[in-house]
Design a protein around this motif. Structure first.
Motif, short mmCIF file in Angstrom:
data_model
loop_
_atom_site.label_atom_id
_atom_site.label_comp_id
_atom_site.label_asym_id
_atom_site.label_seq_id
_atom_site.Cartn_x
_atom_site.Cartn_y
_atom_site.Cartn_z
N SER B 85 8.77 32.51 -23.39
CA SER B 85 8.53 33.90 -23.03
C SER B 85 7.94 34.63 -24.23
N PHE B 86 7.09 35.63 -23.93
CA PHE B 86 6.39 36.34 -24.98
C PHE B 86 7.35 37.24 -25.76
N VAL B 87 7.35 37.08 -27.11
CA VAL B 87 8.29 37.87 -27.91
C VAL B 87 7.59 38.66 -29.01
N GLY B 88 6.24 38.71 -28.94
CA GLY B 88 5.52 39.44 -29.99
C GLY B 88 5.66 38.72 -31.32
N PHE B 89 5.93 39.46 -32.38
CA PHE B 89 5.98 38.87 -33.71
C PHE B 89 7.40 38.47 -34.13
N GLU B 90 8.27 38.25 -33.13
CA GLU B 90 9.66 37.91 -33.41
C GLU B 90 9.77 36.66 -34.28
N ASN B 91 8.94 35.63 -33.95
CA ASN B 91 8.98 34.38 -34.73
C ASN B 91 8.67 34.64 -36.19
#
Lengths: 361, 330
Positions: B85-91
């Motif tokens: 799932s898309f989490v933006g720049f969380e990684n």
């Protein structure tokens, strides 16, 4: 002030001697030109004077100080290379000041020397350019300027004009002549294979052939009184005609019966013992003229080359005679395929026996 | 089918396929699409020639797209996802917060500063010293030889150099043997000395890359006009002045190309660290960190994020390198 003396100088690469027994006295203020065909060792000799090649025999001295083992930079010489050898990453100003910077001269001193040299050579507008942004002639002037700023005792030129086109070459030649005029006390040694440069610039010419000196003399001496057939044919264009023959009349004026049938009169004196001697008679093309009387040479014109002020006539080689070239004034293309009789003044006719001029025996 | 036979068939099919592609595609272009016949013969020939380069480029472009461009885009996309799932720049946020990432980044900078400089310097030194001497070419071959060894092979060799055996026993590691012999102290676990162990790893890459630098710089030194050196001799310059003020400036462009090429290799350094310390004892680097995330932690998001960071670091240097190399060739 610099007198250069070479005594028995030699250059050997292993067993092969490329220069033998070079004896030469160069005086302060002279412009000496080394000429010779490719491979005669003229550039090698210059590089030995510069210190870029080791001298393998004999002695070389400047102002009485033996220079054989003195490092190049301490010989008081500067050299202009054929390829200019400018430092490509430095501006004109830096190129010219490099030697002075190495010698730890003061900033003011360096700037003064560079500005003066740039003024003499008209390089002032280009001082902040890199060599690649200059024309061939300008690069050559920078190379000369790099020498001037060091104020050396001896200037060495290694074929400095051979990378320039014909018009620029003539102009730069005159600039070098003027530079010499402006520095009467500097000694210059100049290497070229171009005899026009040699004749026009030199105070004395050194003709090198096969690793030895063939003759040393002023340009006119070499032209008028060549020591041997090599010098006779090397100086002057087209080359001097050499015609085989036999001495038949001796005395103040020598008479030679040529193999082609003609008679040659020469002002070179001969002795009784010379009668019957096999000789080569040397006549320059420009000294031949048409005649109705006794002919030195009679033959048919094969080709004419009209150059404007003169016409070159190439004769077919007749039986027993070498092909001959004559240079007649004016435009004479109509002489083609004509038969012509030619002669020359006795004082313009040289005589060589075994390759050596009878004037020098 | 016998494997050798299988291989032959594959080769034949691949080569035959290539030839068939070029022949057929050109044939279709010239005979069917734009035949050089009839009223529009001239126009058709021109059009065919406009399209032809693309026929030749197509296979290469297709494979580059499939194996280079697509993975870049896919990795970038993956670095923005977590558990599909898309989490933006969380990684990226998670990664920047990890001390191991900071350590990797710092170590990479260290590698970046030391290795290209040392390799280029040693290469230049070797190139200058082996120039114009009789056995120079033999020396050059020896110095160049490590280039032929894989990074892992080189690591194994150097691991043996750094090997430490219990005190009192014979030291088989060259460094410890010398160290114990000279100082009389106990052997040292070189690869476990923080900060210093980074240097010991770098030595391996310097050892490999100096040969590369030497070969390129030796060619460049040969290209310097001899007259400029002679002119400098006449100008009174000594050997050091000639080297630093005449020779080095003339090959500055090549030095930059060598430097940046090694820099790119350094940013990607992975095998040496994996084989020698696997990032333990504070020797982690970005590429090995990425590998850890991908294949040990099976964390595709953070692995991709690490990959993007490496790419972001390499790209500007790569562009500069290509630009310099092109300028050198002109």
């Amino acid at each position: 002030m610099a007198d250069l003396v070479l005594k028995g100088v030699e250059k050997a690469y292993g067993e092969v001697k490329v220069l033998r027994d070079i004896n030469l006295d160069i005086q302060t203020g002279e412009l000496i030109v080394f000429v010779g065909p490719s491979g005669c060792g003229k550039s090698t000799l210059l590089r030995m004077i510069a210190g870029l090649e080791r001298i393998t025999g004999g002695d070389f001295s400047i102002d009485g100080v033996r220079m054989n083992d003195v490092p190049p930079a301490q010989r008081g010489i500067a050299m202009v290379f054929q390829s200019y050898a400018l430092y490509p990453h430095m501006t004109v100003r830096d190129n010219m000041s490099f030697a002075l910077k190495i010698a730890r001269k003061s900033r003011a001193e360096i700037a003064a020397a560079v500005d003066k040299a740039a003024r003499i050579l008209q390089l002032t507008p280009y001082l902040d350019r890199l060599p690649k942004a200059l024309s061939g002639g300008q690069r050559q002037r920078v190379a000369i300027g790099r020498s001037i700023v060091r104020d050396p005792k001896v200037y060495l030129f290694d074929e400095p004009l051979s990378n320039l086109d014909a018009a620029l070459r003539a102009a730069t030649r005159i600039e070098i002549a003027q530079l010499k005029e402006a520095m009467p006390n500097s000694t210059m040694v100049y290497v070229t294979h171009d005899q026009v440069e040699a004749m026009t610039l030199a105070s004395r010419i050194v003709v090198l052939a096969g690793g030895t000196i063939a003759q040393v003399g002023t340009p006119l001496e070499l032209y008028e009184r060549p020591r041997n057939e090599f010098v006779a044919q090397f100086i002057g264009s087209p080359a001097m005609n050499l015609l085989g023959g036999e001495v038949v009349g001796i005395g103040e004026e020598t008479i030679v019966r040529l193999d082609g049938g003609g008679l040659a009169r020469s002002a070179v004196p001969t002795m009784t013992a010379d009668k019957g001697l096999r000789v080569n008679v040397g006549v320059r093309p420009e000294h031949l003229r048409e005649t109705d009387g006794d002919a030195l040479f009679t033959g048919e014109v094969a080709i004419t080359e009209a150059l404007g002020e003169v016409t070159l006539l190439y004769f077919t080689a007749s039986e027993g005679a070498a092909p001959l070239v004559a240079k007649l004034p004016g435009i004479r293309p109509n002489l083609r395929h004509q038969t012509l009789s030619l002669t020359a003044d006795p004082d313009k006719v040289q005589i060589f026996a075994n390759g050596t001029s009878l004037l020098y025996r | 089918m016998h494997p050798a036979l299988q291989a032959l068939v594959v080769v034949a099919v691949a080569v035959g396929g290539c030839i068939a592609y070029f022949l057929l595609s050109n044939l279709i272009l010239d005979k069917v699409l734009f035949p050089a016949r009839g009223a529009n013969a001239g126009r058709n020939t021109n059009r065919a020639n406009l399209i032809r380069p693309w026929l030749f480029l197509f296979p290469a472009l297709a494979f580059l797209g499939l194996y280079l461009a697509y993975p870049v885009v896919a990795t970038a996309w993956m670095s923005l996802q977590r558990d599909n799932s898309f989490v933006g720049f969380e990684n990226y946020r998670l990664m920047f917060a990890e001390p191991k990432f900071g350590e990797s980044f710092f170590n990479n900078i260290l590698w970046l500063v030391v290795v290209p400089a040392a390799s280029t310097a040693f290469g230049l030194l070797a190139a200058q010293l082996t120039d114009r001497i009789a056995w120079g070419n033999i020396a050059k071959s020896l110095i160049f030889m490590p280039m032929a060894i894989s990074f892992v092979g080189a690591s194994v060799i150097w691991k043996l150099v750094y090997e430490a055996r219990p005190a009192g026993t014979d030291q088989i590691g060259l460094l410890n043997a010398l160290y114990v012999w000279v100082t009389g102290a106990d052997p040292v676990q070189w690869l476990q000395l923080p900060l210093w162990n980074n240097l010991f790893l770098m030595v391996v890459l310097i050892w490999i890359q100096s040969g590369f630098a030497m070969v390129i710089l030796a060619a460049a030194l040969r290209g310097i006009p001899e007259e400029t050196v002679e002119a400098a001799v006449l100008d009174g310059a000594g050997p050091f002045q000639i080297f630093f003020r005449i020779k080095v400036p003339q090959i500055a462009g090549t030095i930059v190309v060598v430097w940046t090429t090694i820099t790119i290799t350094v940013l990607k350094v992975f095998d040496i660290v994996l084989a020698m310390t696997n990032g333990q004892w504070e020797t982690q680097v970005l590429a090995n960190y990425m590998y850890d995330k991908f294949f040990r932690a099976v964390d595709w998001g953070m692995g991709s994020a690490a990959a993007m960071i490496i790419m972001a670091l390499v790209t500007p240097i790569l562009v500069w390198n290509v630009w310099n190399a092109r300028r050198e060739m002109r």
